[in-house]
Design an enzyme around this catalytic site. Structure first.
Site, PDB file in Angstrom:
ATOM      1  N   CYS A 130       0.795  -1.236   0.000  1.00  0.00           N
ATOM      2  CA  CYS A 130       0.000   0.000   0.000  1.00  0.00           C
ATOM      3  C   CYS A 130       0.827   1.285   0.000  1.00  0.00           C
ATOM      4  CB  CYS A 130      -0.944  -0.003   1.193  1.00  0.00           C
ATOM      5  SG  CYS A 130      -2.178  -1.318   1.131  1.00  0.00           S
TER       6      CYS A 130
ATOM      7  N   ASP B 151      20.173   4.405   2.647  1.00  0.00           N
ATOM      8  CA  ASP B 151      19.897   4.195   4.068  1.00  0.00           C
ATOM      9  C   ASP B 151      21.215   4.313   4.828  1.00  0.00           C
ATOM     10  OD1 ASP B 151      21.233   1.781   3.806  1.00  0.00           O
ATOM     11  OD2 ASP B 151      19.602   0.560   4.619  1.00  0.00           O
ATOM     12  N   ILE B 152      21.198   3.983   6.112  1.00  0.00           N
ATOM     13  CA  ILE B 152      22.390   4.204   6.929  1.00  0.00           C
ATOM     14  C   ILE B 152      23.555   3.324   6.507  1.00  0.00           C
ATOM     15  CG2 ILE B 152      21.102   5.039   8.926  1.00  0.00           C
ATOM     16  CD1 ILE B 152      21.375   2.246  10.147  1.00  0.00           C
TER      17      ILE B 152
ATOM     18  N   SER C  93      13.730   0.150   3.900  1.00  0.00           N
ATOM     19  CA  SER C  93      13.073  -0.892   4.681  1.00  0.00           C
ATOM     20  C   SER C  93      12.466  -1.919   3.732  1.00  0.00           C
ATOM     21  CB  SER C  93      11.976  -0.292   5.553  1.00  0.00           C
ATOM     22  OG  SER C  93      10.896   0.152   4.759  1.00  0.00           O
TER      23      SER C  93
END
Length: 333
Positions: A151, A209-210, A187
């Protein structure tokens, strides 16, 4: 002597409530083709106030648009059996589970036991596999049953379609060709799927990202069938953000702020985090800014439920047909 008129604002702030109206009108058209209201069941097995708020928003939107919604609160020990029971309940058309519950691999297991015919979030293995492989139908030969997409990634895409980032002159599946997009979040639930979907539609995507930066593309000239991923060793956000005409962020921490000095002039900025990833100065560089997408995500959830119902039907009544506008991700051509 009269003071000169102030310069017009160069950044257009687009609120999700303005984007969602068109989506919900399509949803309402689809519901009219059904004999009874679609029934969505949400499972809450945590104490996360954000999850409860999301459930309440979902219930409100369902009831306003002709859907039934039931929130079933349960314990972690009972959630598995509750999902299995809903799988076999003919009164339940769609299932949404509010994660995290265990915040480990057990959550991934729960995602896999939701019946694929009721998986309104598109998190089961079959849907995830098809998404990454750029397979858009459960039945590729007959093309009757379209895949469900997660979604929040799909909500981001519907926003880019609304903003005309998707170029409908280009062939379906290639409509982001020429765009370079930065996604700050990788993620497994949102950031990585979003990067894959954008790349599968032809964009060059820098996923940040990190741990570093990855580049998602369909190869030079978008000649490959599905996206490929390359690790960009030593690269950081500051190296790739200035190259991008679209920047999408979803960092959950309240302390994170995107460095707007990295934006190229006129970039389109979208924030899907519940936190404010951009400060007010984003309006000094961006041409379009979408500060939140929550309402669009819920509208996409309802569209997915109509898609599930359509996939199960064998007659000519297609409740999701109203959502298949020319130029959209769901359209056939």
């Amino acid at each position: 002597m009269a003071a000169p008129d102030p310069a017009p604002a160069t950044c257009k702030v687009v609120l999700s409530k303005n984007i969602v109206n068109g989506l919900l009108s399509e949803v309402q058209e689809g519901v009219k083709t059904l004999e009874k209201p679609p029934h969505l069941v949400g499972f809450l097995a945590n104490n996360d106030p954000a999850a409860l708020m999301y459930a309440q928003w979902t219930q409100k939107t369902c009831e306003e648009n002709g859907f039934r919604y039931t929130l079933r609160e349960t314990s972690r020990d009972e959630i598995e059996e509750a999902i299995l029971s809903a799988n076999t309940d003919p009164d339940v058309d769609g299932i949404i589970v509010y994660y995290p519950i265990f915040n480990n691999r057990q959550d991934q297991y729960l995602q896999q036991i939701v019946d694929v015919q009721k998986d309104v979030e598109g998190l089961s293995h079959r849907y995830i596999f098809n998404m990454y492989q750029n397979i858009r139908f459960l039945d590729p030969e007959t093309k009757r049953q379209k895949c469900i997409l997660p979604c929040t990634p799909l909500a981001n895409i519907k926003i880019l379609e609304y903003l005309n980032i998707y170029n409908t002159i280009l062939p379906y599946g290639n409509r982001l060709f020429g765009h370079t997009i930065c996604v700050v979040n990788r993620s497994e639930v949102v950031g990585r799927p979003l990067a894959a979907l954008l790349a599968n539609d032809g964009a060059c995507v820098y996923s940040v990202d990190i741990t570093g930066v990855q580049k998602f593309t369909r190869g030079e000239g978008i000649k490959k069938r599905r996206h490929e991923v390359v690790d960009l060793e030593g690269k950081e956000l500051k190296d790739v953000a200035p190259l991008c005409d679209v920047v999408i962020t979803g960092v959950p921490g309240d302390k994170y702020k995107f460095d707007t000095s990295l934006l190229r002039e006129g970039a389109v900025c979208v924030n899907f985090s519940s936190e404010k990833n951009f400060g007010p100065d984003v309006k000094e560089k961006a041409s379009i800014f979408v500060p939140s997408i929550g309402k669009v995500t819920i509208a996409v959830l309802l569209r997915n439920l109509l898609r599930l119902i359509q996939n199960r039907r064998m007659d000519d009544v297609k409740p999701a047909a109203a959502t298949e506008r020319p130029g959209t991700l769901e359209a056939n051509s």
